[in-house]
Design a protein around this motif. Sequence first.
Motif, PDB file in Angstrom:
ATOM      1  N   SER A  58       0.835  -1.193   0.000  1.00 59.56           N
ATOM      2  CA  SER A  58       0.000   0.000   0.000  1.00 59.56           C
ATOM      3  C   SER A  58       0.871   1.244   0.000  1.00 59.56           C
ATOM      4  O   SER A  58       2.072   1.173   0.223  1.00 59.56           O
ATOM      5  CB  SER A  58      -0.881   0.028   1.253  1.00 59.56           C
ATOM      6  OG  SER A  58      -1.690  -1.103   1.319  1.00 59.56           O
ATOM      7  N   SER A  59       0.212   2.375  -0.219  1.00 62.35           N
ATOM      8  CA  SER A  59       0.880   3.667  -0.077  1.00 62.35           C
ATOM      9  C   SER A  59      -0.067   4.612   0.663  1.00 62.35           C
ATOM     10  O   SER A  59      -1.268   4.361   0.757  1.00 62.35           O
ATOM     11  CB  SER A  59       1.284   4.236  -1.441  1.00 62.35           C
ATOM     12  OG  SER A  59       0.167   4.329  -2.292  1.00 62.35           O
ATOM     13  N   ALA A  60       0.469   5.697   1.176  1.00 66.46           N
ATOM     14  CA  ALA A  60      -0.282   6.584   2.062  1.00 66.46           C
ATOM     15  C   ALA A  60      -1.509   7.212   1.393  1.00 66.46           C
ATOM     16  O   ALA A  60      -2.552   7.345   2.019  1.00 66.46           O
ATOM     17  CB  ALA A  60       0.639   7.671   2.589  1.00 66.46           C
ATOM     18  N   GLU A  90       6.335   2.620   0.034  1.00 64.40           N
ATOM     19  CA  GLU A  90       7.307   3.713   0.017  1.00 64.40           C
ATOM     20  C   GLU A  90       8.480   3.465   0.963  1.00 64.40           C
ATOM     21  O   GLU A  90       9.590   3.916   0.700  1.00 64.40           O
ATOM     22  CB  GLU A  90       6.614   5.023   0.373  1.00 64.40           C
ATOM     23  CG  GLU A  90       5.571   5.424  -0.649  1.00 64.40           C
ATOM     24  CD  GLU A  90       4.724   6.594  -0.198  1.00 64.40           C
ATOM     25  OE1 GLU A  90       5.137   7.309   0.739  1.00 64.40           O
ATOM     26  OE2 GLU A  90       3.655   6.784  -0.771  1.00 64.40           O
ATOM     27  N   SER A  91       8.240   2.749   2.040  1.00 62.88           N
ATOM     28  CA  SER A  91       9.322   2.501   2.991  1.00 62.88           C
ATOM     29  C   SER A  91      10.091   1.216   2.690  1.00 62.88           C
ATOM     30  O   SER A  91      11.120   0.961   3.305  1.00 62.88           O
ATOM     31  CB  SER A  91       8.768   2.443   4.418  1.00 62.88           C
ATOM     32  OG  SER A  91       7.919   1.333   4.558  1.00 62.88           O
ATOM     33  N   VAL A  96       9.936  -3.782  -3.119  1.00 63.90           N
ATOM     34  CA  VAL A  96       9.016  -3.418  -4.206  1.00 63.90           C
ATOM     35  C   VAL A  96       9.684  -3.637  -5.558  1.00 63.90           C
ATOM     36  O   VAL A  96       9.091  -4.201  -6.476  1.00 63.90           O
ATOM     37  CB  VAL A  96       8.546  -1.953  -4.041  1.00 63.90           C
ATOM     38  CG1 VAL A  96       7.884  -1.440  -5.300  1.00 63.90           C
ATOM     39  CG2 VAL A  96       7.599  -1.836  -2.856  1.00 63.90           C
ATOM     40  N   ARG A  97      10.928  -3.226  -5.670  1.00 63.33           N
ATOM     41  CA  ARG A  97      11.656  -3.405  -6.942  1.00 63.33           C
ATOM     42  C   ARG A  97      11.915  -4.885  -7.221  1.00 63.33           C
ATOM     43  O   ARG A  97      11.767  -5.341  -8.355  1.00 63.33           O
ATOM     44  CB  ARG A  97      12.964  -2.641  -6.904  1.00 63.33           C
ATOM     45  CG  ARG A  97      12.776  -1.161  -7.013  1.00 63.33           C
ATOM     46  CD  ARG A  97      14.118  -0.428  -7.080  1.00 63.33           C
ATOM     47  NE  ARG A  97      13.898   0.996  -7.041  1.00 63.33           N
ATOM     48  CZ  ARG A  97      14.257   1.788  -6.033  1.00 63.33           C
ATOM     49  NH1 ARG A  97      14.879   1.283  -4.980  1.00 63.33           N
ATOM     50  NH2 ARG A  97      14.013   3.073  -6.073  1.00 63.33           N
ATOM     51  N   LEU A 102       4.266  -2.562  -9.354  1.00 64.57           N
ATOM     52  CA  LEU A 102       4.182  -1.369 -10.190  1.00 64.57           C
ATOM     53  C   LEU A 102       3.136  -0.374  -9.731  1.00 64.57           C
ATOM     54  O   LEU A 102       3.194   0.803 -10.098  1.00 64.57           O
ATOM     55  CB  LEU A 102       3.898  -1.772 -11.644  1.00 64.57           C
ATOM     56  CG  LEU A 102       4.948  -2.687 -12.278  1.00 64.57           C
ATOM     57  CD1 LEU A 102       4.539  -3.073 -13.688  1.00 64.57           C
ATOM     58  CD2 LEU A 102       6.312  -2.026 -12.277  1.00 64.57           C
ATOM     59  N   LYS A 103       2.133  -0.841  -8.968  1.00 71.64           N
ATOM     60  CA  LYS A 103       1.122   0.079  -8.457  1.00 71.64           C
ATOM     61  C   LYS A 103       0.537  -0.469  -7.171  1.00 71.64           C
ATOM     62  O   LYS A 103       0.696  -1.645  -6.853  1.00 71.64           O
ATOM     63  CB  LYS A 103       0.039   0.354  -9.495  1.00 71.64           C
ATOM     64  CG  LYS A 103      -0.912  -0.776  -9.757  1.00 71.64           C
ATOM     65  CD  LYS A 103      -1.914  -0.373 -10.829  1.00 71.64           C
ATOM     66  CE  LYS A 103      -3.252  -1.031 -10.592  1.00 71.64           C
ATOM     67  NZ  LYS A 103      -4.243  -0.633 -11.559  1.00 71.64           N
TER      68      LYS A 103
END
Length: 140
Positions: A58-60, A90-91, A96-97, A102-103
């Motif tokens: 997730s992201s904020a 994000e952290s 993630v990479r 990708l989303k």
Amino acid sequence: MTGLTVCVVVLVLASAFGVLNRRRSGRVRVRGRDGGKRLGAAELGEDLGERATLVQFSSAFCAPCRATRRVLGEVAELVPGVRHVEIDAESRLALVRELEILKTPTVLVLDAGGHIVRRATGQPRKADVIAALGEAVGAT
């Protein structure tokens, strides 16, 4: 007249892309690139579930992430031995990479050994998650 034709063609192509993208979003599916990848407690920051684990990236500022969190939490409560782990994308950029996220939201369904069985991009439906868990539990 040529300008009108170009506009119509662009609108048709954009509409077709939008419909296709909408249909694919949230579907839980097998991806060939995930074969053999395994995640453990060290990568996730939490223990795996006894039978399966639902990993949510997730992201904020992601509105569908909140709804996905609710759906996965309900499924984890409903199915014994299943754990829901949410990771802030994000952290954890290295992870993630590595997993080619990708989303957000992106959901990974792991079996008891931590192997990626299924992946969903976008907000998944509860029935699709339960069906993917059936495969994850059956794989062990």
